[in-house]
Design a protein around this motif. Structure first.
Motif, PDB file in Angstrom:
ATOM      1  N   ALA A  56     -13.270  59.963 -14.635  1.00 36.46           N
ATOM      2  CA  ALA A  56     -11.993  59.494 -14.089  1.00 36.46           C
ATOM      3  C   ALA A  56     -10.892  60.509 -14.368  1.00 36.46           C
ATOM      4  O   ALA A  56     -10.859  61.115 -15.444  1.00 36.46           O
ATOM      5  CB  ALA A  56     -11.624  58.147 -14.714  1.00 36.46           C
ATOM      6  N   PRO A  57      -9.996  60.713 -13.429  1.00 37.19           N
ATOM      7  CA  PRO A  57      -8.837  61.583 -13.697  1.00 37.19           C
ATOM      8  C   PRO A  57      -8.005  61.024 -14.842  1.00 37.19           C
ATOM      9  O   PRO A  57      -7.908  59.813 -15.030  1.00 37.19           O
ATOM     10  CB  PRO A  57      -8.055  61.545 -12.378  1.00 37.19           C
ATOM     11  N   VAL A  58      -7.413  61.910 -15.609  1.00 37.24           N
ATOM     12  CA  VAL A  58      -6.594  61.484 -16.749  1.00 37.24           C
ATOM     13  C   VAL A  58      -5.300  60.875 -16.226  1.00 37.24           C
ATOM     14  O   VAL A  58      -4.543  61.537 -15.494  1.00 37.24           O
ATOM     15  CB  VAL A  58      -6.292  62.669 -17.671  1.00 37.24           C
ATOM     16  N   PRO A  59      -5.001  59.613 -16.560  1.00 46.17           N
ATOM     17  CA  PRO A  59      -3.782  58.988 -16.040  1.00 46.17           C
ATOM     18  C   PRO A  59      -2.561  59.390 -16.865  1.00 46.17           C
ATOM     19  O   PRO A  59      -2.671  59.812 -18.018  1.00 46.17           O
ATOM     20  CB  PRO A  59      -4.077  57.495 -16.204  1.00 46.17           C
ATOM     21  N   LYS A  60      -1.407  59.251 -16.269  1.00 48.02           N
ATOM     22  CA  LYS A  60      -0.170  59.491 -17.011  1.00 48.02           C
ATOM     23  C   LYS A  60       0.090  58.365 -18.001  1.00 48.02           C
ATOM     24  O   LYS A  60       0.643  58.589 -19.075  1.00 48.02           O
ATOM     25  CB  LYS A  60       1.005  59.628 -16.038  1.00 48.02           C
ATOM     26  N   ASN A  61      -0.307  57.160 -17.643  1.00 49.12           N
ATOM     27  CA  ASN A  61      -0.139  56.008 -18.527  1.00 49.12           C
ATOM     28  C   ASN A  61      -1.387  55.151 -18.422  1.00 49.12           C
ATOM     29  O   ASN A  61      -1.611  54.486 -17.421  1.00 49.12           O
ATOM     30  CB  ASN A  61       1.105  55.204 -18.129  1.00 49.12           C
ATOM     31  N   ARG A  62      -2.224  55.202 -19.448  1.00 47.42           N
ATOM     32  CA  ARG A  62      -3.494  54.470 -19.412  1.00 47.42           C
ATOM     33  C   ARG A  62      -3.296  52.962 -19.542  1.00 47.42           C
ATOM     34  O   ARG A  62      -4.256  52.205 -19.410  1.00 47.42           O
ATOM     35  CB  ARG A  62      -4.412  54.972 -20.513  1.00 47.42           C
ATOM     36  N   ARG A  63      -2.059  52.515 -19.840  1.00 47.27           N
ATOM     37  CA  ARG A  63      -1.797  51.084 -19.964  1.00 47.27           C
ATOM     38  C   ARG A  63      -1.443  50.422 -18.635  1.00 47.27           C
ATOM     39  O   ARG A  63      -1.186  49.220 -18.594  1.00 47.27           O
ATOM     40  CB  ARG A  63      -0.681  50.843 -20.987  1.00 47.27           C
ATOM     41  N   VAL A  64      -1.399  51.208 -17.577  1.00 46.21           N
ATOM     42  CA  VAL A  64      -1.097  50.633 -16.267  1.00 46.21           C
ATOM     43  C   VAL A  64      -2.154  50.998 -15.231  1.00 46.21           C
ATOM     44  O   VAL A  64      -2.039  50.601 -14.071  1.00 46.21           O
ATOM     45  CB  VAL A  64       0.289  51.111 -15.768  1.00 46.21           C
ATOM     46  N   GLU A  65      -3.180  51.751 -15.630  1.00 48.87           N
ATOM     47  CA  GLU A  65      -4.178  52.207 -14.667  1.00 48.87           C
ATOM     48  C   GLU A  65      -5.564  52.144 -15.299  1.00 48.87           C
ATOM     49  O   GLU A  65      -5.771  52.623 -16.416  1.00 48.87           O
ATOM     50  CB  GLU A  65      -3.874  53.641 -14.223  1.00 48.87           C
ATOM     51  N   ALA A  66      -6.507  51.537 -14.595  1.00 49.28           N
ATOM     52  CA  ALA A  66      -7.873  51.408 -15.094  1.00 49.28           C
ATOM     53  C   ALA A  66      -8.673  52.666 -14.777  1.00 49.28           C
ATOM     54  O   ALA A  66      -8.346  53.408 -13.841  1.00 49.28           O
ATOM     55  CB  ALA A  66      -8.554  50.187 -14.468  1.00 49.28           C
ATOM     56  N   PRO A  67      -9.730  52.966 -15.554  1.00 49.95           N
ATOM     57  CA  PRO A  67     -10.580  54.121 -15.246  1.00 49.95           C
ATOM     58  C   PRO A  67     -11.248  53.971 -13.883  1.00 49.95           C
ATOM     59  O   PRO A  67     -11.939  52.982 -13.620  1.00 49.95           O
ATOM     60  CB  PRO A  67     -11.624  54.104 -16.382  1.00 49.95           C
ATOM     61  N   THR A  68     -11.016  54.938 -13.018  1.00 53.17           N
ATOM     62  CA  THR A  68     -11.566  54.925 -11.668  1.00 53.17           C
ATOM     63  C   THR A  68     -12.213  56.270 -11.390  1.00 53.17           C
ATOM     64  O   THR A  68     -11.614  57.311 -11.676  1.00 53.17           O
ATOM     65  CB  THR A  68     -10.449  54.670 -10.629  1.00 53.17           C
ATOM     66  N   PRO A  69     -13.429  56.287 -10.856  1.00 52.00           N
ATOM     67  CA  PRO A  69     -14.102  57.572 -10.604  1.00 52.00           C
ATOM     68  C   PRO A  69     -13.259  58.471  -9.710  1.00 52.00           C
ATOM     69  O   PRO A  69     -12.624  58.027  -8.750  1.00 52.00           O
ATOM     70  CB  PRO A  69     -15.408  57.157  -9.915  1.00 52.00           C
ATOM     71  N   ARG A  70     -13.219  59.746 -10.051  1.00 51.99           N
ATOM     72  CA  ARG A  70     -12.475  60.721  -9.272  1.00 51.99           C
ATOM     73  C   ARG A  70     -13.173  60.948  -7.939  1.00 51.99           C
ATOM     74  O   ARG A  70     -14.381  60.786  -7.807  1.00 51.99           O
ATOM     75  CB  ARG A  70     -12.352  62.048 -10.025  1.00 51.99           C
ATOM     76  N   ASN A  71     -12.403  61.317  -6.945  1.00 53.46           N
ATOM     77  CA  ASN A  71     -12.976  61.619  -5.638  1.00 53.46           C
ATOM     78  C   ASN A  71     -13.004  63.132  -5.434  1.00 53.46           C
ATOM     79  O   ASN A  71     -12.608  63.905  -6.295  1.00 53.46           O
ATOM     80  CB  ASN A  71     -12.195  60.916  -4.523  1.00 53.46           C
ATOM     81  N   GLU A  72     -13.458  63.560  -4.275  1.00 47.80           N
ATOM     82  CA  GLU A  72     -13.655  64.982  -4.014  1.00 47.80           C
ATOM     83  C   GLU A  72     -12.347  65.770  -3.995  1.00 47.80           C
ATOM     84  O   GLU A  72     -12.349  66.979  -4.226  1.00 47.80           O
ATOM     85  CB  GLU A  72     -14.387  65.170  -2.688  1.00 47.80           C
ATOM     86  N   THR A  73     -11.258  65.100  -3.716  1.00 49.17           N
ATOM     87  CA  THR A  73      -9.978  65.813  -3.666  1.00 49.17           C
ATOM     88  C   THR A  73      -9.317  65.947  -5.036  1.00 49.17           C
ATOM     89  O   THR A  73      -8.358  66.690  -5.172  1.00 49.17           O
ATOM     90  CB  THR A  73      -9.020  65.086  -2.714  1.00 49.17           C
ATOM     91  N   ASP A  74      -9.834  65.217  -6.011  1.00 46.67           N
ATOM     92  CA  ASP A  74      -9.271  65.311  -7.361  1.00 46.67           C
ATOM     93  C   ASP A  74      -9.812  66.556  -8.053  1.00 46.67           C
ATOM     94  O   ASP A  74     -11.003  66.873  -7.944  1.00 46.67           O
ATOM     95  CB  ASP A  74      -9.630  64.075  -8.185  1.00 46.67           C
ATOM     96  N   PRO A  75      -8.986  67.266  -8.779  1.00 50.37           N
ATOM     97  CA  PRO A  75      -9.488  68.448  -9.501  1.00 50.37           C
ATOM     98  C   PRO A  75     -10.457  68.030 -10.602  1.00 50.37           C
ATOM     99  O   PRO A  75     -10.329  66.951 -11.182  1.00 50.37           O
ATOM    100  CB  PRO A  75      -8.219  69.081 -10.074  1.00 50.37           C
TER     101      PRO A  75
END
Length: 761
Positions: free
Chosen positions: A373-392
């Motif tokens: 999963a991409p590293v979120p700016k705030n892990r308290r508002v976003e759940a771990p989600t698999p990165r897609n092809e456009t994510d670095p």
């Protein structure tokens, strides 16, 4: 009338507020949230919320007394419908658990599980056993002062922040053991601790904060190891003695971290403990203390098992849990999975390289892989989600793919035990093909040849160019490890292992060019090169007539490898120790081929031979792909032909043909292997046909270097190609008192090193 009475009634005096007589025996978190607490340590509510570090009690003695009274009066009551993670644990059960029995996993067949059954059946047993003296020592006696004396060694905040910048940019990406956001939260909590709180001792702190200084010390030690030559001069003020180096200071910091872990013991282990242990292992490998690193890794794995990192724990959510707490718990669970993945990867890799047993038993199963999963700016508002092809890609992406390519190492490790006489070559061929299939699915941005560079300019992907040769190295190492036990008995394995070793050396050369002097302490720069050079040299020493099309490349990379070790030896103890062994092997290799002093010219300098960083890897035509090393593949030339390279060493493959071909028109510098005659002063090294190679122990160079005191007399006074090797005899003739190219160490006559010392052409 009622109105009159109410009017006539004098106002009642205000009652003083009733003081609370009941002592608070719930943990501070349950008391704050007004939840029923089972008074375990940590309680089931805090475990369910992943808040174990915050679970502590204001009055520990009152809690224990209350639990004891409840156990003596009635059967323990469970913590309700939502306390399924950790059953309510009585005081007597806690005492039995103090002997070392596991408190998690739901296994009722252990001594602790059986005891709980007895306790629930007969409450009198709890009263009887509760009279046993507690096995938990009184940690308060002297603990506070020892802890304070250690944390006083931490530098001030401004220096901590400077060193952490180096750590997270130059060190953490290599295996990604720390989540910077979570680490920064712990760091801020540490900064916020008041002196009065610290003065009460570590047992008054939440669990994670107790161990956090140990982790911080290890981060600072690694950051000091990776300081550039032009470092921030303000860091010199951290040195407290004249002539002190950053290496000395790093050693002090790392030892202080170990002291904190030892002081606090194993009873309150947390994820922070495991992370600190892993960074300590990394530090030990960087300073060349490989044996100590292996023991440190084993201890860290045990700590990880203590807190259940090796299991996929079923966490139930509290009905009143806040959404942000639930989301944060999900990210912490991902970090737990990542940490176990790293430990598993290191365990099998060190077992293969060092020839040591693993600590992890794969039969125990494994938890799911962490989500990429991409590293979120705030892990308290976003759940771990698999990165897609456009994510670095992230360092976790690299870790997951490195694990995929290294997964066959477990099968290779088991095969070595199942087939000690190297007879099951059919299984080796099948495993080789499967490993190639994994390599073919590598994401384009990790490919060594024609990579997708669209993410290279992304600020968070500064590490990506270094990851490509690292990944190529890992894939080639897996092939090399597969065939290494068979090189003495099978010609196809020799070819596959040789080409995989050359792939390792190519990747190492490119990686070294992408780094600077501040990275010279990276243990991987030595470990992988050393194993590969010894392997390819052994193949040519024992079988000089095979794989002649790859000999030029081998000799060139041997020279480059030794020159890299020379450059690193001032900052890397492992490189310094291995350099003498490589020089001795180099002498032996040239002696086996009888390369005369006048038959070669010096190759160009390492700095001018390296490709520019923009080239990333040698041209595809110069690459020996991993799949081409398959046992069923035919020979393919792999001569290095980069534009900046002019390999001037004579083509030794022309001089090792079984029979000379008469063609006086060609010189030893010709590239025509089929028509070059063998000069009278060039001879080949031949092994007696009766020699039993199947009795030779599998080659494990780093193991012998570390555990068998492998050494030579060639650490000084030697320059590449500076001796007339043809005139050096087995007893060190030509005025030498002893043969400096002889290997010294505790190895048997059935080893490669013993054979090299005992047989002379």
């Amino acid at each position: 009338m009622n109105t009159t009475e109410e009017t006539a009634r004098p106002p009642s005096p205000l009652k003083a507020p009733r003081k609370r007589k009941r002592i608070v025996i719930s943990c501070t978190e349950c008391h704050r949230r007004k939840q029923k607490c089972d008074r375990a340590s940590p309680c089931s509510n805090c475990v369910a919320r992943n808040k174990q570090s915050l679970c502590h009690y204001e009055n520990e003695s009152a809690r224990k007394q209350q639990l004891l009274e409840e156990n003596m009066s009635a059967t323990p009551v469970n913590g309700g419908a939502f306390s399924i993670i950790k059953p309510n644990e009585s005081e007597t059960a806690a005492q039995i658990a103090g002997f070392g029995y596991t408190k998690s996993g739901g296994n009722n067949n252990t001594t602790l599980g059986i005891f709980k059954k007895i306790e629930n059946h007969d409450v009198e047993a709890a009263a009887l056993i509760s009279q046993l003296p507690s096995s938990i020592p009184d940690h308060n006696n002297g603990l506070r002062e020892k802890y304070k004396s250690l944390i006083r060694q931490l530098p001030s905040k401004q220096y901590i922040e400077k060193l952490l910048v180096t750590y997270f940019r130059e060190v953490n990406y290599q295996y990604d053991p720390l989540d910077e956001g979570i680490f920064r939260d712990h760091l801020q909590d540490w900064y916020n601790l008041s002196f009065s709180t610290l003065n009460k001792g570590p047992m008054e702190l939440p669990g994670d904060l107790q161990f956090f200084p140990a982790l911080l010390f290890q981060c600072l030690a690694l950051a000091l190891q990776f300081q550039p030559l032009a470092y921030d001069p303000s860091l010199d003020s951290l040195k407290y003695a004249a002539g002190m180096s950053f290496d000395d200071l790093a050693s002090d910091y790392s030892e202080s971290g170990v002291s904190i872990l030892s002081l606090l013991g194993k009873r309150n282990t947390t994820l922070i403990t495991v992370q600190a242990g892993f960074l300590r292992t990394t530090y030990l490998k960087n300073v060349g203390m490989v044996t100590e690193a292996w023991h440190s890794l084993s201890s860290t794995i045990r700590d990880a098992q203590e807190i259940g990192l090796h299991k996929d724990l079923f966490n139930t959510r509290q009905p009143d849990a806040r959404p942000e707490d639930v989301l944060e718990a999900l990210w912490i669970e991902q970090l737990r999975r990542r940490m176990w993945l790293i430990l598993s990867l290191w365990d099998i890799h060190m077992a293969i390289v060092l020839g040591r047993p693993t600590t992890i038993d794969v039969r125990d199963g494994k938890p799911p892989f962490p989500i990429d999963a991409p590293v979120p700016k705030n892990r308290r508002v976003e759940a771990p989600t698999p990165r897609n092809e456009t994510d670095p890609p992230t360092p976790l992406t690299m870790l997951l793919w490195s694990t995929e390519i290294s997964a066959p190492l477990w099968d290779i490790f088991n095969l070595e035990k199942e087939d000690p006489h190297q007879n099951n070559f059919a299984k080796v061929e099948k495993m080789h093909k499967l490993i190639n299939q994994i390599t073919l699915h590598t994401p384009p941005y990790f490919r060594a040849n024609n990579p997708d560079t669209s993410f290279d300019s992304h600020p968070d992907c500064y590490w990506l160019t270094r990851a490509r040769p690292t990944f190529q190295n890992g894939a080639a190492f897996t092939i090399m490890a597969l065939h290494r036990p068979y090189i003495f008995t099978n010609s196809s394995s020799r070819t596959s292992a040789l080409r995989a070793g050359l792939d390792v050396l190519r990747a190492q050369r490119v990686l070294f060019n992408l780094l600077s002097s501040l990275h010279y302490k990276m243990f991987s720069l030595v470990l992988n090169t050393f194993d590969a050079i010894v392997l390819v040299a052994a193949i040519y020493i024992l079988h000089p007539h095979e794989n002649r099309e790859d000999l030029d490349d081998t000799l060139q990379h041997f020279e480059w490898g030794m020159e890299r070790f020379e450059m690193m030896s001032t900052r890397n103890e492992m490189a310094k120790a291995a350099l003498g062994v490589l020089k001795a092997i180099h002498v032996r290799l040239k002696r086996a081929l009888n390369v005369s002093k006048d038959g070669k010219t010096q190759p160009q300098s390492l700095k001018t031979e390296y490709p520019t960083p923009s080239s990333q890897m040698p041209t595809p035509s110069a690459q020996a792909s991993i799949s081409s090393g398959s046992p069923t593949a035919g020979p393919s030339p792999t001569t290095l032909t980069t534009p900046t390279s002019t390999y001037t060493l004579p083509t030794i493959s022309n001089l090792t043909s079984p029979a000379p071909v008469s063609n006086a028109g060609l010189t030893p510098n010709s590239n025509s292997a089929a028509t070059t005659p063998i000069p009278a002063n060039w001879e080949t090294f031949s092994v007696p046909p009766s020699f039993n190679f199947s009795a030779m122990q599998p080659l494990q160079p780093l193991h012998d270097l570390v555990y068998n005191d492998l050494a030579t007399g060639m650490n000084v006074g030697y320059e590449t190609g500076g001796w007339d090797i043809g005139r050096v005899g087995p007893s060190g003739g030509e005025g030498m008192a002893a043969a400096p190219w002889q290997f010294e160490g505790d190895f048997g006559s059935d080893s490669f090193w013993g054979f090299m010392n005992s047989y002379n052409p």
